[in-house]
Motif scaffolding. Structure first.
Motif, mmCIF file in Angstrom:
data_model
loop_
_atom_site.group_PDB
_atom_site.id
_atom_site.type_symbol
_atom_site.label_atom_id
_atom_site.label_comp_id
_atom_site.label_asym_id
_atom_site.label_seq_id
_atom_site.Cartn_x
_atom_site.Cartn_y
_atom_site.Cartn_z
ATOM 1 N N ILE A 58 -10.450 -4.794 -4.553
ATOM 2 C CA ILE A 58 -11.556 -4.073 -3.909
ATOM 3 C C ILE A 58 -11.012 -3.134 -2.825
ATOM 4 O O ILE A 58 -11.447 -1.983 -2.694
ATOM 5 N N GLN A 59 -10.032 -3.591 -2.106
ATOM 6 C CA GLN A 59 -9.420 -2.730 -1.078
ATOM 7 C C GLN A 59 -8.620 -1.593 -1.721
ATOM 8 O O GLN A 59 -8.532 -0.500 -1.155
ATOM 9 N N SER A 68 -6.209 -6.871 -9.325
ATOM 10 C CA SER A 68 -5.346 -7.699 -8.483
ATOM 11 C C SER A 68 -4.159 -8.228 -9.307
ATOM 12 O O SER A 68 -3.070 -8.412 -8.772
ATOM 13 N N GLY A 69 -4.345 -8.469 -10.604
ATOM 14 C CA GLY A 69 -3.213 -8.857 -11.459
ATOM 15 C C GLY A 69 -3.090 -10.363 -11.641
ATOM 16 O O GLY A 69 -3.514 -11.148 -10.799
ATOM 17 N N GLN A 107 -11.117 1.031 -2.541
ATOM 18 C CA GLN A 107 -11.445 1.767 -1.306
ATOM 19 C C GLN A 107 -10.355 2.781 -0.972
ATOM 20 O O GLN A 107 -10.642 3.907 -0.565
ATOM 21 N N ARG A 119 0.812 -1.220 0.000
ATOM 22 C CA ARG A 119 0.000 0.000 0.000
ATOM 23 C C ARG A 119 0.851 1.278 0.000
ATOM 24 O O ARG A 119 0.415 2.294 -0.526
ATOM 25 N N ASN A 128 4.217 -12.849 -4.726
ATOM 26 C CA ASN A 128 3.162 -11.882 -5.054
ATOM 27 C C ASN A 128 2.742 -11.172 -3.772
ATOM 28 O O ASN A 128 2.496 -11.808 -2.758
ATOM 29 N N VAL A 129 2.680 -9.860 -3.827
ATOM 30 C CA VAL A 129 2.532 -9.074 -2.610
ATOM 31 C C VAL A 129 1.111 -9.164 -2.040
ATOM 32 O O VAL A 129 0.904 -9.636 -0.922
ATOM 33 N N HIS A 130 0.143 -8.677 -2.794
ATOM 34 C CA HIS A 130 -1.260 -8.692 -2.361
ATOM 35 C C HIS A 130 -1.450 -8.261 -0.905
ATOM 36 O O HIS A 130 -2.125 -8.926 -0.124
ATOM 37 N N ASP A 131 -0.821 -7.142 -0.584
ATOM 38 C CA ASP A 131 -1.089 -6.486 0.694
ATOM 39 C C ASP A 131 -2.565 -6.093 0.703
ATOM 40 O O ASP A 131 -3.254 -6.228 1.722
ATOM 41 N N LEU A 132 -3.050 -5.623 -0.448
ATOM 42 C CA LEU A 132 -4.465 -5.310 -0.647
ATOM 43 C C LEU A 132 -4.962 -6.175 -1.796
ATOM 44 O O LEU A 132 -4.169 -6.666 -2.590
ATOM 45 N N ASP A 133 -6.281 -6.312 -1.908
ATOM 46 C CA ASP A 133 -6.835 -6.877 -3.145
ATOM 47 C C ASP A 133 -7.458 -5.740 -3.940
ATOM 48 O O ASP A 133 -7.429 -4.575 -3.517
ATOM 49 N N ALA A 151 -17.400 -0.442 -2.850
ATOM 50 C CA ALA A 151 -16.048 -0.011 -2.494
ATOM 51 C C ALA A 151 -15.758 1.376 -3.055
ATOM 52 O O ALA A 151 -14.881 2.073 -2.559
#
Ligand code: SF4
Lengths: 307, 222
Positions: A129-130, A108-109, A133, A86, A122-127, A182
């Motif tokens: 939808i987040q 998301s990729g 937001q 983020r 793969n990081v995905h700290d957020l998805d 979102a």
């Protein structure tokens, strides 16, 4: 208006919007991105710039967007949550907005498994939808995700993707609704070949009145050959290519297959223009950008409005 | 349980090539259940190592011992009488056990004999699958008892992605799509509405994001 985005202005005016796509080069070669941009310049209201698409390293979307902006196009900054946390995403959003980039697409990729660095995490700290937001909070509340105030908050027009063809189908309208809640402003769909299924999804969307809360741009990708159609059907996750389409292209001589692909595109656009809730078209001609002008022209989408 | 798999023989023989006397230590907990490092696997590995040493014309003296729990200092003490008789330890426990041995015996090298894999469950005889990543703030109550962090390839908290197909994950047709499982379960429970609740950005501080973790129970700590 939520932003200064030209795409937002076109959509708010009620005219069918046209977006297209441009993949940055696999090298520090500005000429390639500029050539592609030149082809699309007067034909699309805004142009997506992909972010390490299919998990292959390319020039960053942000840097390529700046070239487009300098040439007078309206770039759409694509951002995947796969490669950055983020902090990194927010700093890129600030940087992009400081360069006048005011439209984004939150994704998301693809998984690294599909790309040329399958060993990467793969990081995905957020998805996705987040991420929507977060961008909305930055715009509407002027706050970072962590809660602190932003100096001159970035006013992004916020996009996301929707794939009506992925499973479970019955969930796909609810998923759109989640993206709307979102804070998404516009949607670009997966490439549409199975029109019946798309219409079924749109029926679910309009039944819930979701088309009044978000602008939906129908995704269109021309097929170059029967081989490409088969590849899309069998190898690309989440792609729905009916056998009739493959057969139709395969049935014409090799040399004419590309033309047939373009014809199918134009027919698809004509049919989708009549579908309630479709606010425009997202035309992605992957490494075939030179065909975009003729598709847009023949589909009767010219001239592009001046807003 | 914590699952593990034995490392390839070449890697293990490389570790011990300069040692003559080793202590091979199994663990009676998780690695016994997943058949990677219990008493039986200790015996098998001991003979394989000895065989290899013999072929190379050297002798390798191996003391076998399997502790009740290698992640517990109390049991590690059982190694004390043996430690001066060996010049290296090879542990068949998970990474926790290896590190407990290293912490206790400062002057003896310790090598891992297994690759510690994940926290999982047995799906059927001989098959284990990942179930939990220990994020430190469990959200299974929101997702129908199926964890998207451990089981979705993109750990999407608001999935599924656009690649879910026929119940399978886009990266591997042998892998269930976690979000298909979550949806099926929410439906079966009549909790479809739950799906539309957005799960907000996760606070990863309770997980690895906050650095190495520790639990201190004041009521139990000495
Ligand atoms: S297909 Fe399902 S499990 Fe795989 S990445 Fe997408 S949502 Fe996650």
């Amino acid at each position: 208006m939520k932003s200064e985005s030209v795409l937002e202005k076109v959509l708010v005016s009620g005219q069918l919007a046209v977006t297209s796509e441009c993949g940055p080069p696999r090298g520090a070669v500005p000429e390639i991105i500029k050539e592609k941009a030149e082809l699309l310049k007067d034909y699309a209201d805004a142009v997506n710039v992909t972010d390490n698409q299919t998990a292959m390293v390319r020039m960053s979307s942000f840097a390529a967007c700046v070239f487009l902006k300098q040439m007078g196009l309206n770039p759409i900054l694509q951002m995947v949550t796969r490669d950055r946390n983020r902090l990194a995403m927010q700093s890129d959003i600030l940087g992009a907005y400081a360069h006048g980039i005011d439209t984004m697409l939150c994704l998301s990729g693809d998984h690294p498994h599909f790309g040329d660095h399958p060993e990467a995490i793969n990081v995905h700290d957020l998805d996705s939808i987040q991420l929507i937001q977060m961008v909305k909070t930055m715009r509407d509340e002027g706050k970072f995700q962590g809660g602190a105030d932003i100096l001159n908050p970035p006013k992004m027009f916020i996009g996301a993707a929707a794939n009506p063809f992925a499973d479970p189908f019955e969930l796909r309208v609810a998923r759109l609704s989640k993206k709307i809640n979102a804070g998404v402003d516009f949607i670009q769909t997966q490439c549409i070949y199975n029109i019946d299924k798309f219409e079924k999804w749109m029926k679910g969307v309009t039944d819930r009145g979701l088309h009044k809360k978000v602008y939906i741009l129908a995704g269109i990708t021309p097929m170059k050959s029967a081989g490409m159609a088969r590849y899309m059907k069998n190898k690309v996750p989440g792609m729905d290519v009916p056998d009739e389409i493959i057969k139709r292209i395969a049935d014409v001589p090799q040399k004419k297959q590309a033309d047939e692909g373009i014809k199918i595109c134009i027919e698809t656009i004509q049919r989708l223009k009549e579908v309630e809730g479709v606010s425009g078209f997202h035309i992605m001609a992957i490494e075939w950008e030179q065909k975009v002008p003729e598709i847009i022209e023949q589909a009767g989408l010219l001239p592009r409005p001046v807003v | 349980m914590i699952t593990a798999e034995r490392k390839p023989m070449e890697e293990l023989t490389e570790y011990v090539k300069n040692h003559d006397r080793i202590l091979l230590v199994g663990c009676n907990e998780c690695v016994t259940v997943c058949a990677a490092g219990g008493r039986k696997e200790v015996a098998l590995l001991a003979s394989a190592l000895q065989m290899d040493a013999m072929q190379k014309g050297k002798t390798l003296d191996i003391t076998e011992i399997t502790l009740e729990r290698q992640c517990d200092p109390e049991y590690i003490e059982e190694l004390t009488p043996h430690i001066d008789q060996v010049d290296a330890v090879m542990s068949m426990a998970c990474g926790c056990g290896v590190q407990e041995i290293a912490r206790r015996f400062k002057n003896t090298p310790v090598f891992p004999a297994v690759n510690t894999k994940f926290m999982g469950a047995s799906e059927r005889q001989g098959v284990w699958a990942e179930r939990c990543q220990g994020c430190g703030s469990c959200l299974l109550g929101l997702t129908g008892g199926i964890c998207p962090i451990a089981r979705c390839a993109k750990r999407l908290l608001n999935g599924p992605c656009g690649g879910s197909s026929n119940g399978k994950c886009e990266i591997n047709p042998d892998l269930d799509c976690a979000w298909q499982l979550i949806w099926d379960r929410l439906k079966a429970l009549g909790m479809e509405k739950q799906y539309e609740e957005i799960i907000p950005a996760k606070n990863w501080v309770s997980g690895r994001g906050g650095g190495p973790r520790k639990i201190i129970r004041e009521d139990l700590a000495e």
